[in-house]
Design a protein around this motif. Structure first.
Motif, PDB file in Angstrom:
ATOM      1  N   LYS A   1      -5.426   3.051  -0.732  1.00 32.16           N
ATOM      2  CA  LYS A   1      -4.360   2.112  -1.117  1.00 32.16           C
ATOM      3  C   LYS A   1      -3.776   2.476  -2.476  1.00 32.16           C
ATOM      4  CE  LYS A   1      -3.419  -2.859  -1.516  1.00 32.16           C
ATOM      5  NZ  LYS A   1      -2.774  -2.800  -2.833  1.00 32.16           N
ATOM      6  N   VAL A   2      -4.653   2.880  -3.397  1.00 34.97           N
ATOM      7  CA  VAL A   2      -4.168   3.292  -4.728  1.00 34.97           C
ATOM      8  C   VAL A   2      -3.291   4.536  -4.608  1.00 34.97           C
ATOM      9  CG1 VAL A   2      -4.903   4.170  -6.963  1.00 34.97           C
ATOM     10  CG2 VAL A   2      -6.084   2.222  -5.956  1.00 34.97           C
TER      11      VAL A   2
ATOM     12  N   ARG B   1       7.654  14.743   2.572  1.00 34.20           N
ATOM     13  CA  ARG B   1       6.628  14.901   1.540  1.00 34.20           C
ATOM     14  C   ARG B   1       5.580  13.795   1.560  1.00 34.20           C
ATOM     15  NH1 ARG B   1      10.008  15.767  -3.893  1.00 34.20           N
ATOM     16  NH2 ARG B   1      11.176  14.024  -2.978  1.00 34.20           N
ATOM     17  N   SER B   2       5.614  12.969   2.564  1.00 31.70           N
ATOM     18  CA  SER B   2       4.650  11.876   2.636  1.00 31.70           C
ATOM     19  C   SER B   2       3.305  12.377   3.148  1.00 31.70           C
ATOM     20  CB  SER B   2       5.178  10.764   3.540  1.00 31.70           C
ATOM     21  OG  SER B   2       4.219   9.739   3.656  1.00 31.70           O
ATOM     22  N   THR B   3       2.246  11.884   2.546  1.00 28.80           N
ATOM     23  CA  THR B   3       0.891  12.245   2.966  1.00 28.80           C
ATOM     24  C   THR B   3       0.360  11.317   4.034  1.00 28.80           C
ATOM     25  OG1 THR B   3       0.491  13.022   0.710  1.00 28.80           O
ATOM     26  CG2 THR B   3      -1.445  12.740   2.102  1.00 28.80           C
TER      27      THR B   3
ATOM     28  N   GLU C   1       2.200   6.975  -4.349  1.00 29.73           N
ATOM     29  CA  GLU C   1       3.234   7.727  -3.631  1.00 29.73           C
ATOM     30  C   GLU C   1       4.522   6.911  -3.487  1.00 29.73           C
ATOM     31  OE1 GLU C   1       3.844   9.136   0.935  1.00 29.73           O
ATOM     32  OE2 GLU C   1       1.961   9.754  -0.025  1.00 29.73           O
ATOM     33  N   LEU C   2       4.397   5.635  -3.196  1.00 28.59           N
ATOM     34  CA  LEU C   2       5.590   4.787  -3.104  1.00 28.59           C
ATOM     35  C   LEU C   2       6.287   4.656  -4.453  1.00 28.59           C
ATOM     36  CD1 LEU C   2       4.423   1.878  -0.754  1.00 28.59           C
ATOM     37  CD2 LEU C   2       5.851   3.843  -0.170  1.00 28.59           C
ATOM     38  N   ALA C   3       5.518   4.592  -5.514  1.00 34.70           N
ATOM     39  CA  ALA C   3       6.129   4.487  -6.838  1.00 34.70           C
ATOM     40  C   ALA C   3       6.903   5.754  -7.196  1.00 34.70           C
ATOM     41  CB  ALA C   3       5.052   4.200  -7.872  1.00 34.70           C
ATOM     42  N   ARG C   4       6.399   6.919  -6.769  1.00 35.21           N
ATOM     43  CA  ARG C   4       7.116   8.159  -7.059  1.00 35.21           C
ATOM     44  C   ARG C   4       8.448   8.249  -6.302  1.00 35.21           C
ATOM     45  NH1 ARG C   4       1.870  10.407  -6.548  1.00 35.21           N
ATOM     46  NH2 ARG C   4       2.392  11.118  -4.440  1.00 35.21           N
ATOM     47  N   HIS C   5       8.504   7.622  -5.113  1.00 38.26           N
ATOM     48  CA  HIS C   5       9.721   7.684  -4.306  1.00 38.26           C
ATOM     49  C   HIS C   5      10.494   6.367  -4.302  1.00 38.26           C
ATOM     50  CE1 HIS C   5       7.081  10.885  -2.693  1.00 38.26           C
ATOM     51  NE2 HIS C   5       8.224  11.545  -2.525  1.00 38.26           N
TER      52      HIS C   5
ATOM     53  N   THR D   1      12.070   5.023   7.369  1.00 37.41           N
ATOM     54  CA  THR D   1      10.786   4.599   7.915  1.00 37.41           C
ATOM     55  C   THR D   1      10.238   3.430   7.112  1.00 37.41           C
ATOM     56  OG1 THR D   1      10.378   6.879   8.589  1.00 37.41           O
ATOM     57  CG2 THR D   1       8.479   5.383   8.522  1.00 37.41           C
ATOM     58  N   ALA D   2       9.692   2.443   7.800  1.00 34.75           N
ATOM     59  CA  ALA D   2       9.140   1.275   7.115  1.00 34.75           C
ATOM     60  C   ALA D   2       7.814   1.631   6.469  1.00 34.75           C
ATOM     61  CB  ALA D   2       8.960   0.129   8.107  1.00 34.75           C
ATOM     62  N   THR D   3       7.575   1.021   5.355  1.00 26.04           N
ATOM     63  CA  THR D   3       6.286   1.227   4.682  1.00 26.04           C
ATOM     64  C   THR D   3       5.187   0.478   5.428  1.00 26.04           C
ATOM     65  OG1 THR D   3       6.637  -0.674   3.232  1.00 26.04           O
ATOM     66  CG2 THR D   3       7.474   1.460   2.471  1.00 26.04           C
ATOM     67  N   PHE D   4       3.971   0.758   5.034  1.00 23.15           N
ATOM     68  CA  PHE D   4       2.843   0.081   5.654  1.00 23.15           C
ATOM     69  C   PHE D   4       2.853  -1.412   5.351  1.00 23.15           C
ATOM     70  CE2 PHE D   4       0.297   4.289   5.556  1.00 23.15           C
ATOM     71  CZ  PHE D   4       0.855   4.649   6.771  1.00 23.15           C
ATOM     72  N   TYR D   5       3.344  -1.766   4.159  1.00 23.43           N
ATOM     73  CA  TYR D   5       3.429  -3.182   3.827  1.00 23.43           C
ATOM     74  C   TYR D   5       4.465  -3.873   4.723  1.00 23.43           C
ATOM     75  CZ  TYR D   5       0.726  -2.049  -0.349  1.00 23.43           C
ATOM     76  OH  TYR D   5      -0.261  -1.639  -1.210  1.00 23.43           O
ATOM     77  N   ALA D   6       5.596  -3.160   4.971  1.00 21.16           N
ATOM     78  CA  ALA D   6       6.613  -3.741   5.848  1.00 21.16           C
ATOM     79  C   ALA D   6       6.125  -3.821   7.290  1.00 21.16           C
ATOM     80  CB  ALA D   6       7.888  -2.904   5.764  1.00 21.16           C
ATOM     81  N   THR D   7       5.302  -2.849   7.690  1.00 21.33           N
ATOM     82  CA  THR D   7       4.769  -2.894   9.053  1.00 21.33           C
ATOM     83  C   THR D   7       3.895  -4.124   9.268  1.00 21.33           C
ATOM     84  OG1 THR D   7       4.821  -0.474   9.158  1.00 21.33           O
ATOM     85  CG2 THR D   7       3.410  -1.628  10.745  1.00 21.33           C
ATOM     86  N   LEU D   8       3.117  -4.476   8.259  1.00 18.98           N
ATOM     87  CA  LEU D   8       2.263  -5.662   8.358  1.00 18.98           C
ATOM     88  C   LEU D   8       2.981  -6.937   7.912  1.00 18.98           C
ATOM     89  CD1 LEU D   8      -1.128  -4.227   6.969  1.00 18.98           C
ATOM     90  CD2 LEU D   8      -0.414  -4.490   9.349  1.00 18.98           C
ATOM     91  N   GLY D   9       4.196  -6.786   7.366  1.00 17.75           N
ATOM     92  CA  GLY D   9       4.928  -7.961   6.893  1.00 17.75           C
ATOM     93  C   GLY D   9       4.344  -8.559   5.637  1.00 17.75           C
ATOM     94  N   LEU D  10       3.878  -7.679   4.708  1.00 23.18           N
ATOM     95  CA  LEU D  10       3.245  -8.153   3.480  1.00 23.18           C
ATOM     96  C   LEU D  10       3.957  -7.577   2.271  1.00 23.18           C
ATOM     97  CD1 LEU D  10      -0.508  -7.610   4.469  1.00 23.18           C
ATOM     98  CD2 LEU D  10       0.750  -9.771   4.492  1.00 23.18           C
TER      99      LEU D  10
END
Length: 327
Positions: free
Chosen positions: A68-69, A86-88, A74-78, A3-12
């Motif tokens: 955002k924090v 396990r994603s919130t 969460e991204l840093a842990r995975h 699954t793409a991250t939120f940053y990848a979804t926005l292209g950032l």
């Protein structure tokens, strides 16, 4: 497929500033918003709607600093990857299918974290509610002060009945108990307040008295000297009384009641006391002058009598010789 991250979804990039995130979201809304795809076919509109849903979900998380924090943590842990189990923040595929099948799809609301600013706002709202409650209680206490003790007892009984009726609701029962306690305290304070009121009325009728000498403390020192001379002259045997003039020693012993009236009445009484003191001082001065004149007159009479006694013979022989020579 990951699954793409939120940053990848926005292209950032994860280091993108909030202004960049907001500008990217507005640009994607101009492309994928349902209002902008009315001219497309139904399949294309469905695909654009799915993309817009993912963009909206990503922006809802990244535009909130606290979320955002948490998302970055969460991204840093995975290792900057999305774990669906396990994603919130990311929804699973089952939730996607469920939301797509319903007529009114709704996204799962992410976990809301409270920021210090939000805590300060909540604290201000609670304090405002508490101040409103305090003002309402003050108004109620002022209104209860006008009621008699029988009415207060009736109100207390009404709240007792309401407490029994709301026995199954702890919140309402506690509120009724508080009101019963308040009315009970007011009822117990009424006899004490009545006693204080009676004591105040009885004390107000007792008017303190002060002698005239305390009101004449402003008399100058020369009047005190005149008083001392009058005492000496009365001790030597001269009469210091005068018809129509009161003796200051007798007026000093008579008490004069003081009034508890207004300030104007007190000033008027003070002025009358000053005039009386000045009149007494003038009377004492006149008495002193009269005593001096009488003393001088008496001394003149004694001197004249002594001179006449010296001019007359002091023995019978001298009297006979004086008579013979005169014959």
């Amino acid at each position: 497929m990951s699954t793409a991250t939120f940053y990848a979804t926005l292209g950032l990039l994860p280091t993108a500033a909030p202004e960049i995130i907001r500008a990217t979201y507005k640009a994607l809304c101009l492309i994928y918003h349902p209002d902008k795809t009315l001219h497309l076919s139904s399949d294309e509109r469905a695909s654009h709607a799915a993309v817009f849903r993912d963009v909206q979900e990503a922006y809802d998380v990244l535009c909130n600093p606290s979320l955002k924090v948490s998302y970055d943590a969460e991204l840093a842990r995975h290792v900057h990857k999305v774990d669906k189990n396990r994603s919130t923040f990311h929804r699973s595929s089952s939730s996607h299918s469920t939301s797509a099948s319903t007529s009114s799809p709704s996204r799962r609301k992410p976990v809301q974290l409270t920021t210090p600013e939000e805590k300060a706002s909540m604290r201000a709202k609670v304090r405002q509610s508490l101040e409103h409650l305090r003002q309402t209680r003050a108004v109620r206490n002022a209104e209860d002060e006008k009621l008699d003790i029988a009415t207060l007892k009736n109100l207390a009984q009404i709240w007792r009945d309401l407490e029994q009726e709301n026995d199954t609701n702890p919140a309402l029962k506690s509120h009724c108990a508080i009101r019963i306690y308040e009315y009970g305290r007011k009822i117990s304070q009424r006899p004490q307040q009545h006693g204080q009121w009676l004591a105040y009325l009885s004390a107000a009728k007792q008017t303190p008295v002060t002698p005239v000498n305390q009101q004449r403390s402003h008399i100058p020192d020369n009047s005190k000297k005149l008083n001392a001379s009058l005492v000496k002259s009365s001790a030597s045997g001269f009469k210091t009384g005068r018809p129509g003039v009161k003796d200051p020693s007798t007026t000093a012993a008579s008490p004069v009641p003081t009034s508890r009236g207004s300030t104007r009445a007190e000033e008027r009484k003070r002025a009358e006391g000053e005039r009386a003191a000045e009149a007494a001082a003038r009377a004492q001065a006149r008495l002193h002058d009269k005593a001096q004149r009488e003393a001088a007159k008496q001394a003149h009479i004694e001197k004249k009598a002594a001179a006449e006694s010296q001019s007359q013979p002091s023995s019978p022989e001298k009297c006979r010789a004086y008579r013979k020579g005169s014959s």
